[in-house]
Design an enzyme around this catalytic site. Structure first.
Site, mmCIF file in Angstrom:
data_model
loop_
_atom_site.group_PDB
_atom_site.id
_atom_site.type_symbol
_atom_site.label_atom_id
_atom_site.label_comp_id
_atom_site.label_asym_id
_atom_site.label_seq_id
_atom_site.Cartn_x
_atom_site.Cartn_y
_atom_site.Cartn_z
ATOM 1 C CG HIS A 1 -0.477 -0.018 2.132
ATOM 2 N ND1 HIS A 1 0.394 1.350 3.152
ATOM 3 C CD2 HIS A 1 -0.549 -1.413 4.000
ATOM 4 C CE1 HIS A 1 0.863 0.332 4.400
ATOM 5 N NE2 HIS A 1 0.863 -0.433 5.115
ATOM 6 C CG HIS B 1 4.334 -2.150 2.277
ATOM 7 N ND1 HIS B 1 3.314 -1.726 1.906
ATOM 8 C CD2 HIS B 1 4.584 -2.501 2.853
ATOM 9 C CE1 HIS B 1 2.615 -2.655 2.736
ATOM 10 N NE2 HIS B 1 3.944 -3.251 3.730
ATOM 11 C CB CYS C 1 2.746 -8.745 18.187
ATOM 12 S SG CYS C 1 1.971 -7.633 16.647
ATOM 13 C CB CYS D 1 5.130 -6.973 15.581
ATOM 14 S SG CYS D 1 4.359 -4.991 15.877
ATOM 15 C CB CYS E 1 0.135 -5.893 19.538
ATOM 16 S SG CYS E 1 1.938 -4.599 18.578
ATOM 17 C CG HIS F 1 0.431 -4.491 14.670
ATOM 18 N ND1 HIS F 1 1.124 -4.442 14.420
ATOM 19 C CD2 HIS F 1 -0.048 -3.921 13.590
ATOM 20 C CE1 HIS F 1 1.691 -4.380 13.360
ATOM 21 N NE2 HIS F 1 1.210 -3.755 12.045
ATOM 22 C CE LYS G 1 3.124 0.828 10.087
ATOM 23 N NZ LYS G 1 3.809 -0.359 9.877
ATOM 24 C CE LYS H 1 -4.569 -8.549 4.899
ATOM 25 N NZ LYS H 1 -4.130 -9.525 6.001
HETATM 26 N N1 MSP Z 1 9.995 -7.435 6.341
HETATM 27 C C1 MSP Z 1 9.575 -6.301 7.178
HETATM 28 C C2 MSP Z 1 10.997 -5.436 7.372
HETATM 29 C C3 MSP Z 1 12.313 -6.536 7.180
HETATM 30 S S1 MSP Z 1 13.842 -5.509 6.942
HETATM 31 C C4 MSP Z 1 14.971 -6.543 7.283
HETATM 32 C C5 MSP Z 1 8.714 -5.467 8.144
HETATM 33 N N2 MSP Z 1 7.960 -5.406 6.434
HETATM 34 S S2 MSP Z 1 6.588 -4.559 6.496
HETATM 35 O O1 MSP Z 1 5.884 -5.035 4.985
HETATM 36 O O2 MSP Z 1 5.932 -4.413 7.997
HETATM 37 O O3 MSP Z 1 7.070 -3.209 5.982
HETATM 38 C C6 MSP Z 1 7.212 -2.092 7.067
HETATM 39 C C7 MSP Z 1 8.212 -0.918 6.458
HETATM 40 O O4 MSP Z 1 6.755 -0.417 5.253
HETATM 41 C C8 MSP Z 1 7.792 -0.051 7.703
HETATM 42 O O5 MSP Z 1 9.506 0.086 8.039
HETATM 43 C C9 MSP Z 1 8.171 1.487 6.504
HETATM 44 O O6 MSP Z 1 9.093 1.733 6.253
HETATM 45 C C10 MSP Z 1 6.911 1.187 6.003
HETATM 46 N N3 MSP Z 1 5.667 1.474 6.201
HETATM 47 C C11 MSP Z 1 4.003 0.069 6.560
HETATM 48 N N4 MSP Z 1 3.611 1.205 6.464
HETATM 49 C C12 MSP Z 1 3.885 2.686 6.867
HETATM 50 C C13 MSP Z 1 3.154 3.682 6.733
HETATM 51 N N5 MSP Z 1 1.864 3.830 6.795
HETATM 52 N N6 MSP Z 1 3.952 4.780 6.634
HETATM 53 C C14 MSP Z 1 5.360 4.964 6.640
HETATM 54 N N7 MSP Z 1 6.142 3.353 6.149
HETATM 55 C C15 MSP Z 1 5.213 2.678 6.252
HETATM 56 O O7 MSP Z 1 8.689 -4.697 8.854
#
Ligand code: MSP
Length: 502
Positions: free
Chosen positions: A18, A21, A126, A129, A147, A150, A299, A302
Site C-alpha cells: 500500500h 510501503h 504479536c 510485528c 500490541c 497494532h 499508521k 493492513k
Molecule cells: N519485513 C519487515 C522488515 C524487514 S527488513 C530486514 C517489515 N515489513 S513490513 O511489510 O511490515 O514493512 C514495514 C515498512 O513499511 C516500514 O518500516 C515502513 O518503511 C513501511 N511502512 C508501512 N506502513 C507505513 C506507513 N503507514 N507509513 C510509513 N511507512 C510505512 O516490517
C-alpha cells in the site's frame, strides 16, 4: 565517482503493498537515482521477507502452501514497483537460495563463537510485528495485553528456543548509537534510552519447527527454524554475496544506507549492529529513518484496516510520477504525516500543473512560434544565474541530507524564478526573443534535472520535447546546454477536481 548502496526494508508479502510501503520504496529510489545522477555506482536493493509465522498462517488460511503463496505475492510486489518506476538493481526474496545459504553461514559462525545457547522463552508475541513485547512495552486494556503498534491482543508463547547473546554487545551497541549512523539523530537517542532503561537482553532467535516450519532450518538443530527477523536482516549482506566476492562486498558494505520506517528501528539498530559485529562486520554507514503516513492519527496499514491503495493514487493523478512527487513533497523523517487527498490535490494543481506544467508549455509554445523551435545559447542573465545557482546548491545539500520535501520546494523555486523571468522579459512582445527564451529554457533544464530522481518519466518527456538531455550534476549550471530543439510544447498535467477520498 564513488559507490553507493541503498536498501529498503524487505516487505512481508502477506498482502499487496500500500502507500506506506510505496513511501519508503520511492524514498529509496529517489536516493538511488540522485546518487546515479551524481555519478556514483549505485546498488539499490529491495525485496520480500517471505518466512515466518505471519506468512505461514496467511498461506494456510488461503489453503495454499507457503511457497506457492509467496511466489505469487513476490510478483505482485514487482508489478507495483514497475508501476511506480522503482529502479532497483536486485529484488531479493528470503526464499532465494543464495540468501538461505548466507543465513546458514552467518548463523553457523555466530553459533561456533558460543554466542547462541538453548533455553526456554516465555513471552507475549504479536504475529503482525513478528516480535515479542516485554512488560512496559505492551498496552494493558480491560485485562488484555495489546500490541503497541497494532492494538491487537498478544499471544502468550512458552517454548524451547535458542537465544542470541545480545546482552554481551550492550557497550558496543551503545557506542555505535552515539556515532553518526542513525538519522535523524533523535531516533538513536530513543534506542539509547530504552537500553539505559531495560538493558540489552538476550533475544530468542529460533522457533520450534513444530510451530513455525516455514523458515530457514537452524544449522545446528534441525528441530528449529531461524527467527524471521534475523533471517530478514541478513538480506542486506546476502545481496552483496556474503563471504564470496570480498572486493565487491566491502566496496558496497562501506557505503550502505538502510531506509526504514520508525517501527523497525530497534531491529535495525540494537539487533542488527550486534548481529553484524558477531560476524565481524561493521555497522551500516547510515540508517535513514522516516515517520509514518497516518489516517486519522493511525499508521496506515493492513492491520489497522485503513489502507490507501497505490492504484487509487496512480489513477487519481494519472501516473506514477505525480504520486512519487506528492508522497515525497509531504514526506517527513521526524513527524508523522496525516494523509489528505485535499492537500495532495491542491499541491498537484498549484505546483505541478500551474507552476511546472505551465512553464514548460509556455516556453515550448513561445520557442516554436518565435524561433521555429531552435534556441541557441546566448548571453546569460547574471541576476537570474545567481538566483538559480543558489537554489541548485541548496537543493544539492538538501538531497544529500535526505530532506526531500524541502528539496522539492527549492526545485520549484527554480521554476517560480523562471516564470517570473518570463513575465519580466515578456518574450511575446519581441520578434526573436532568443535571450529570454534561452535563459528560461536553461532554468527549465536545470530544474528538470534536479526533479529527475523524483519524476523520471516526466523529466525524460520534457527533455525530449524541448530538445535537451539529462546527463549529470555537472550540467547544473546556466550555459551548460548550447542548443535547444523544441519539438513539442506538452501539457504535462491535467488538473484534478478536488473531492474526498473514496
Ligand atoms: N519485513 C519487515 C522488515 C524487514 S527488513 C530486514 C517489515 N515489513 S513490513 O511489510 O511490515 O514493512 C514495514 C515498512 O513499511 C516500514 O518500516 C515502513 O518503511 C513501511 N511502512 C508501512 N506502513 C507505513 C506507513 N503507514 N507509513 C510509513 N511507512 C510505512 O516490517
Amino acid at each position: 565517482m564513488g559507490t553507493f548502496y541503498v536498501t529498503t526494508p524487505i516487505y512481508y508479502p502477506n498482502a499487496e503493498p500500500h502507500i506506506g510501503h510505496a513511501y519508503t520504496t520511492i524514498m529509496a529510489d529517489v536516493i538511488a537515482r540522485w546518487r546515479r545522477l551524481c555519478g556514483d555506482e549505485v546498488f539499490f536493493l529491495t525485496g520480500t521477507d517471505e518466512h515466518g509465522l505471519k506468512l505461514q498462517k496467511t498461506a494456510e488460511e488461503k489453503g495454499l502452501d507457503p511457497k506457492t503463496f509467496v511466489d505469487r505475492m513476490a510478483e505482485v510486489f514487482k508489478r507495483y514497483w514497475r508501476l511506480l518506476n522503482i529502479s532497483y538493481d536486485r529484488f531479493i526474496r528470503t526464499t532465494d537460495e543464495d540468501h538461505v545459504e548466507t543465513v546458514k553461514k552467518a548463523l553457523s559462525k555466530i553459533y561456533s563463537r558460543g554466542l547462541i545457547y538453548k533455553g526456554v522463552y516465555r513471552g507475549w508475541y504479536c504475529t503482525s510485528c513478528e516480535a515479542f513485547y516485554a512488560p512496559g512495552e505492551y498496552i494493558e486494556e480491560g485485562g488484555k495485553k495489546l500490541c503497541p503498534t497494532h492494538r491487537k491482543p498478544l499471544e502468550l508463547i512458552e517454548e524451547e528456543t535458542y537465544f542470541f547473546k545480545l546482552s554481551s554487545f550492550e557497550n558496543y551497541v551503545k557506542e555505535q548509537l552515539s556515532k553518526d549512523i542513525v538519522y535523524p539523530r533523535f531516533y538513536a537517542k530513543e534506542v539509547l534510552s530504552k537500553i539505559e532503561r531495560d538493558g540489552l537482553r538476550d533475544i530468542s532467535i529460533t522457533r520450534p519447527k513444530t510451530r513455525v516450519y516455514w523458515g530457514v532450518e537452524a544449522p545446528w538443530d534441525p528441530n528449529h527454524t531461524i527467527y524471521v527477523w534475523i533471517d530478514a536482516l541478513l538480506n542486506y549482506v546476502s545481496a552483496l554475496g556474503y563471504d564470496e566476492d570480498h572486493e565487491r562486498f566491502n566496496r558496497f558494505w562501506n557505503v550502505v544506507h538502510h531506509v526504514i520506517g520508525k517501527d523497525i528501528l530497534w531491529f535495525h539498530t540494537a539487533v542488527w549492529f550486534a548481529v553484524l559485529a558477531a560476524i565481524d562486520l561493521p555497522p551500516p554507514r547510515k540508517v535513514v529513518v522516516h515517520a509514518f503516513i497516518t489516517l486519522k492519527g493511525l499508521k496506515i496499514g493492513k492491520s489497522a484496516g485503513n489502507v490507501v491503495s497505490i492504484d487509487y493514487l496512480v489513477n487519481r493523478y494519472g501516473g506514477a510520477d505525480p504520486v512519487r512527487y506528492l508522497l515525497m513533497r509531504f514526506s517527513s523523517l521526524d513527524k508523522d504525516v496525516e494523509f489528505s487527498v485535499e492537500q495532495l490535490d491542491s499541491a498537484y494543481n498549484t505546483e505541478l500543473a500551474d507552476i511546472y506544467g505551465n512553464l514548460v508549455r509556455r516556453v515550448g509554445v513561445l520557442a516554436q512560434k518565435k524561433l521555429g523551435g531552435i534556441v541557441e545559447a546566448t548571453e546569460i542573465d547574471r541576476e537570474l544565474e545567481a538566483k538559480i545557482r543558489e537554489r541548485v546548491e541548496k537543493t544539492r545539500e538538501l538531497l544529500n541530507a535526505f530532506k526531500f520535501s524541502e528539496a522539492l520546494i527549492m526545485i520549484f523555486d527554480v521554476f517560480r524564478e523562471a516564470n517570473a523571468y518570463l513575465n519580466k522579459t515578456e518574450p511575446w512582445r519581441e520578434e526573436a526573443p532568443r535571450r529570454s527564451l534561452y535563459n528560461t529554457l536553461e532554468c527549465v533544464r536545470i530544474g528538470t534535472t534536479l526533479l529527475q530522481p523524483f519524476m523520471p518519466n516526466t523529466a525524460e518527456r520534457v527533455a525530449k520535447a524541448l530538445g535537451f538531455e539529462i546527463r549529470s550534476v555537472e550540467d547544473l549550471r546556466m550555459g551548460a546546454w548550447s542548443s535547444y530543439r523544441v519539438v513539442e510544447a506538452p501539457i504535462l498535467f491535467k488538473k484534478v477536481r478536488s473531492g474526498s477520498a473514496s
